[in-house]
Design a protein around this motif. Structure first.
Motif, PDB file in Angstrom:
ATOM      1  N   SER A  85       0.882  -1.332  -0.064  1.00  0.00           N
ATOM      2  CA  SER A  85      -0.019   0.009   0.033  1.00  0.00           C
ATOM      3  C   SER A  85       0.838   1.079  -0.086  1.00  0.00           C
ATOM      4  N   PHE A  86       0.044   2.435  -0.429  1.00  0.00           N
ATOM      5  CA  PHE A  86       0.785   3.483  -0.461  1.00  0.00           C
ATOM      6  C   PHE A  86       0.154   4.376   0.565  1.00  0.00           C
ATOM      7  N   ASP A  87       0.767   4.642   1.719  1.00  0.00           N
ATOM      8  CA  ASP A  87      -0.085   5.116   2.753  1.00  0.00           C
ATOM      9  C   ASP A  87      -1.321   4.557   2.906  1.00  0.00           C
ATOM     10  N   SER A  88      -2.716   4.983   3.064  1.00  0.00           N
ATOM     11  CA  SER A  88      -3.684   3.922   3.545  1.00  0.00           C
ATOM     12  C   SER A  88      -4.064   3.422   2.228  1.00  0.00           C
ATOM     13  N   ASN A  89      -3.412   3.854   1.001  1.00  0.00           N
ATOM     14  CA  ASN A  89      -4.018   3.198  -0.326  1.00  0.00           C
ATOM     15  C   ASN A  89      -3.638   1.878  -0.741  1.00  0.00           C
ATOM     16  N   LEU A  90      -4.533   0.898  -0.529  1.00  0.00           N
ATOM     17  CA  LEU A  90      -3.906  -0.583  -0.794  1.00  0.00           C
ATOM     18  C   LEU A  90      -4.065  -0.747  -2.463  1.00  0.00           C
ATOM     19  N   VAL A  91      -2.540  -1.088  -2.883  1.00  0.00           N
ATOM     20  CA  VAL A  91      -2.548  -0.948  -4.229  1.00  0.00           C
ATOM     21  C   VAL A  91      -2.491  -2.715  -4.674  1.00  0.00           C
ATOM     22  N   LEU A  92      -1.801  -3.450  -3.952  1.00  0.00           N
ATOM     23  CA  LEU A  92      -1.813  -4.944  -4.234  1.00  0.00           C
ATOM     24  C   LEU A  92      -2.270  -5.702  -3.067  1.00  0.00           C
ATOM     25  N   GLY A 133      -4.005  -5.672 -17.458  1.00  0.00           N
ATOM     26  CA  GLY A 133      -5.020  -4.861 -16.668  1.00  0.00           C
ATOM     27  C   GLY A 133      -4.963  -3.629 -17.037  1.00  0.00           C
ATOM     28  N   ALA A 134      -6.079  -2.867 -16.696  1.00  0.00           N
ATOM     29  CA  ALA A 134      -6.213  -1.497 -16.734  1.00  0.00           C
ATOM     30  C   ALA A 134      -5.223  -0.636 -15.977  1.00  0.00           C
ATOM     31  N   SER A 135      -5.168   0.670 -16.386  1.00  0.00           N
ATOM     32  CA  SER A 135      -4.274   1.603 -15.758  1.00  0.00           C
ATOM     33  C   SER A 135      -4.764   1.678 -14.443  1.00  0.00           C
ATOM     34  N   GLY A 136      -3.534   1.766 -13.629  1.00  0.00           N
ATOM     35  CA  GLY A 136      -3.929   1.881 -12.312  1.00  0.00           C
ATOM     36  C   GLY A 136      -4.038   0.745 -11.667  1.00  0.00           C
ATOM     37  N   SER A 137      -4.140  -0.123 -12.260  1.00  0.00           N
ATOM     38  CA  SER A 137      -4.587  -1.518 -11.394  1.00  0.00           C
ATOM     39  C   SER A 137      -3.428  -2.061 -10.677  1.00  0.00           C
ATOM     40  N   GLY A 138      -2.176  -1.724 -10.721  1.00  0.00           N
ATOM     41  CA  GLY A 138      -1.129  -2.188  -9.883  1.00  0.00           C
ATOM     42  C   GLY A 138      -0.159  -3.099 -10.903  1.00  0.00           C
ATOM     43  N   LYS A 139       0.022  -3.093 -11.898  1.00  0.00           N
ATOM     44  CA  LYS A 139       0.783  -3.692 -12.691  1.00  0.00           C
ATOM     45  C   LYS A 139       2.145  -3.359 -12.384  1.00  0.00           C
ATOM     46  N   SER A 140       2.491  -1.925 -12.579  1.00  0.00           N
ATOM     47  CA  SER A 140       3.972  -1.367 -12.335  1.00  0.00           C
ATOM     48  C   SER A 140       4.306  -1.793 -10.943  1.00  0.00           C
ATOM     49  N   THR A 141       3.293  -1.628 -10.254  1.00  0.00           N
ATOM     50  CA  THR A 141       3.907  -1.814  -8.601  1.00  0.00           C
ATOM     51  C   THR A 141       4.378  -3.047  -8.553  1.00  0.00           C
ATOM     52  N   PHE A 142       3.287  -4.073  -9.004  1.00  0.00           N
ATOM     53  CA  PHE A 142       3.767  -5.479  -8.803  1.00  0.00           C
ATOM     54  C   PHE A 142       5.057  -5.834  -9.320  1.00  0.00           C
ATOM     55  N   ASP A 193       8.470  -3.568 -18.044  1.00  0.00           N
ATOM     56  CA  ASP A 193       6.933  -2.847 -17.575  1.00  0.00           C
ATOM     57  C   ASP A 193       6.779  -1.916 -18.986  1.00  0.00           C
ATOM     58  N   GLU A 194       5.886  -2.435 -19.570  1.00  0.00           N
ATOM     59  CA  GLU A 194       5.201  -1.728 -20.753  1.00  0.00           C
ATOM     60  C   GLU A 194       6.439  -1.311 -21.762  1.00  0.00           C
ATOM     61  N   PRO A 195       7.232  -2.471 -22.444  1.00  0.00           N
ATOM     62  CA  PRO A 195       8.357  -1.935 -22.754  1.00  0.00           C
ATOM     63  C   PRO A 195       8.160  -1.086 -23.920  1.00  0.00           C
TER      64      PRO A 195
HETATM   65  N1  ATP Z   1       4.947   6.199  -5.631  1.00  0.00           N
HETATM   66  C1  ATP Z   1       3.638   6.131  -5.496  1.00  0.00           C
HETATM   67  N2  ATP Z   1       2.915   6.868  -4.459  1.00  0.00           N
HETATM   68  C2  ATP Z   1       1.457   6.704  -4.305  1.00  0.00           C
HETATM   69  N3  ATP Z   1       0.728   6.012  -5.046  1.00  0.00           N
HETATM   70  C3  ATP Z   1       1.354   5.246  -6.071  1.00  0.00           C
HETATM   71  C4  ATP Z   1       2.581   5.247  -6.291  1.00  0.00           C
HETATM   72  N4  ATP Z   1       2.876   4.756  -7.258  1.00  0.00           N
HETATM   73  C5  ATP Z   1       1.509   4.131  -7.636  1.00  0.00           C
HETATM   74  N5  ATP Z   1       0.782   4.563  -6.975  1.00  0.00           N
HETATM   75  C6  ATP Z   1      -0.923   3.995  -7.151  1.00  0.00           C
HETATM   76  O1  ATP Z   1      -0.835   2.909  -7.126  1.00  0.00           O
HETATM   77  C7  ATP Z   1      -1.752   2.353  -8.182  1.00  0.00           C
HETATM   78  C8  ATP Z   1      -1.324   1.386  -9.107  1.00  0.00           C
HETATM   79  O2  ATP Z   1      -0.342   2.230  -9.675  1.00  0.00           O
HETATM   80  P1  ATP Z   1       0.412   1.226 -10.807  1.00  0.00           P
HETATM   81  O3  ATP Z   1       1.327   2.202 -11.443  1.00  0.00           O
HETATM   82  O4  ATP Z   1       0.876  -0.043 -10.305  1.00  0.00           O
HETATM   83  O5  ATP Z   1      -0.589   0.983 -12.043  1.00  0.00           O
HETATM   84  P2  ATP Z   1      -0.552   0.061 -13.447  1.00  0.00           P
HETATM   85  O6  ATP Z   1      -1.238  -0.907 -13.409  1.00  0.00           O
HETATM   86  O7  ATP Z   1       1.100   0.070 -13.648  1.00  0.00           O
HETATM   87  O8  ATP Z   1      -1.209   1.420 -14.235  1.00  0.00           O
HETATM   88  P3  ATP Z   1      -0.530   1.978 -15.891  1.00  0.00           P
HETATM   89  O9  ATP Z   1      -1.261   0.931 -16.920  1.00  0.00           O
HETATM   90  O10 ATP Z   1      -1.009   3.041 -15.957  1.00  0.00           O
HETATM   91  O11 ATP Z   1       0.961   1.921 -15.891  1.00  0.00           O
HETATM   92  C9  ATP Z   1      -2.592   3.726  -8.733  1.00  0.00           C
HETATM   93  O12 ATP Z   1      -3.628   3.933  -8.003  1.00  0.00           O
HETATM   94  C10 ATP Z   1      -1.304   4.582  -8.440  1.00  0.00           C
HETATM   95  O13 ATP Z   1      -1.978   5.931  -8.265  1.00  0.00           O
END
Ligand code: ATP
Ligand code: MG
Lengths: 246, 218
Positions: free
Chosen positions: A14-21, A38-47, A165-167
């Protein structure tokens, strides 16, 4: 060599209180190619960023070739040597020419001799079709060429796993193919690959398995055949109908 | 009122000597300021809260107080603690500590201006934080901070006139001394200004030249 190249157990991020994965688990065989969609913002890059420890995690375990990357006894720098990471924005080092971009890590991290590192670097530059650009500056390359240099740079460290990551999403359409061809070749040679992509054609053709992430959860995992032609989950169907019609 | 050129000409050798002292004070101060500034700038971005806090307190404190007061604190204050300093040394220490804060901010700005992806790419290859800083971040930051660094050198050279107050016979002080003898204040101050200008102009040319030499296209 352990059984799995990558093993993710109940990952929570999570980023702060935002659970991302949220409770993400995935296992990748050696030699397997896994596409993540997955859709934009779904958490792929973070994973992906969690997998090589660029992002810290709030729960679960990540094992690379059996090594828990967050175990106190584990040196993360050491683990990262065995994970090649390819970014959407290439991240070549602009103050070094192409060959030095490749030579740096083998020399500084693996303590390889300059000469040996140059030989290996040239070998991988040739592999991605850019041997003649060894002395060029990154600014003189097209986007597709930059990304191929980035791939060669990662390969020069002889990684066990390559993560992308989306090369191709920052590339001009005409240079996308060159990069995808290099990736296909790697896949055929048996490289273990985790690829976040919006190139559905690539996922369908090259991936052994496709992972669909939605809202921080793995919704569905299957062969390209299963995911693209008979998705079981409603959300997978909806996502695919959107991206494939476009 | 007439402008007495001969008074100005006669003062040139003395002013020249004063200028060499100005160069020495400034040069040594910059050397000290660079050492302090690079450490302070790195500490400002280091992933360690304590280091960041100390560095940021130092920078704020120095930038929030006048250089003249800092010079007095070092020169008049330290003897009270039993530390008697030669004026020249006191001047260099005060100015070095002062410019260290400004250079620290410049260094921090330069480091932060390098794209985040550069550090991530370097770490992904297995480089340690220190290796990534040294081989990837700092070389790129250096390139970007040169103009700001040049401005800081010029500012410091001009501010070095403040050490005239602690009896260092640099350019400004030399001018004052000549005036008390000759009463030609207008002519001498023009002469002093010319010497400062020649020196600052030379610095700005040198910085421009090294910017060109170091530039790579991004
Ligand atoms: N450094 C960060 N600080 C706070 N929130 C973040 C940070 N990085 C990502 N997030 C949040 O985490 C969530 C997932 O982001 P992520 O970049 O993993 O998505 P994604 O699936 O890769 O999207 P995209 O297809 O647009 O690249 C989003 O809601 C994003 O706002
Ligand atoms: Mg992303």
């Amino acid at each position: 060599m352990s059984e799995w190249a990558v093993e993710v157990k109940n990952l929570r991020k999570s980023f702060d209180s935002n659970l991302v994965l949220d409770d993400v688990s995935l296992r990748v065989h050696f030699g397997e190619v896994v596409a993540i969609i997955g859709a934009s913002g779904s958490g792929k890059s973070t994973f992906l960023r969690c997998l090589n420890g660029i992002e810290d995690i709030q729960g679960g375990e990540i094992l690379i070739d059996g090594v828990n990357i967050h175990a106190p006894s584990v040196n993360l720098n050491k683990v990262r040597q065995s994970i090649g990471m390819i970014f959407q924005s290439f991240n070549l080092f602009p103050h070094m020419n192409v060959i030095n971009n490749l030579v740096l890590a083998p020399v500084k991290v693996k303590k390889m001799s300059q000469k040996e590192a140059e030989e290996i670097s040239l070998k991988f530059l040739n592999k991605v079709g850019l041997g003649e650009k060894a002395q060029a500056s990154p600014s003189q390359l097209s986007g597709g060429q930059k990304q191929r240099v980035a791939i060669a740079r990662a390969l020069a460290m002889s990684p066990k796993v390559m993560m992308f990551d989306e090369p191709t999403s920052a590339l001009d359409p005409e240079t996308v193919k060159d990069v995808l061809d290099v990736m296909k070749e790697l896949a055929i040679e048996g490289m273990t690959m985790v690829v976040v992509t919006h190139e559905m054609g690539f996922a369908r053709e090259v991936a052994d398995r496709v992972v669909f992430i939605d809202n921080g959860k793995i919704v569905e995992i299957g062969t390209p055949q299963e995911i693209f032609y008979s998705p079981r989950n409603e959300r997978t169907r909806m996502f695919l109908s959107k991206v494939i019609n476009i | 009122m007439t402008f007495d050129f001969s008074a100005l000409f006669r003062a040139i050798p003395s002013l020249f000597w004063g200028a060499t002292v100005t160069v020495r004070v400034t040069g040594l101060s910059i050397a000290l300021g660079m050492v302090i500034g690079i450490i302070a700038g790195l500490a400002r971005v280091w992933p360690n809260m304590a280091l960041r806090g100390i560095s940021s307190a130092y920078i704020e404190l120095i930038r929030g107080t006048p250089l003249l007061v800092q010079i007095f604190i070092v020169y008049f204050g330290l003897p009270a603690l039993g530390l008697n300093l030669d004026p020249f040394i006191a001047g260099v220490i005060a100015m070095g500590i002062n410019s260290g804060a400004y250079i620290g901010e410049i260094v921090r700005g330069g480091i932060e201006s390098v794209a985040k992806g550069q550090m991530e790419a370097a770490r992904s290859l297995g480089l340690t934080y220190v290796q990534a800083m040294r081989h990837i971040i700092l070389p790129q930051a250096t390139n970007r901070i040169l103009p700001a660094m040049g401005n800081e050198f010029i500012a410091l050279l001009k501010d070095s006139s403040l050490v005239s107050t602690i009896a260092i016979a640099e350019l400004t002080r030399t001018g004052q001394i000549i005036i008390t003898r000759t009463f030609k204040s207008f002519e001498i101050w023009i002469g002093v200004a010319m010497f400062y200008f020649i020196m600052t102009y030379a610095i700005s040319r040198i910085v421009k030249f090294s910017e060109k030499r170091l530039r790579y296209s991004e």
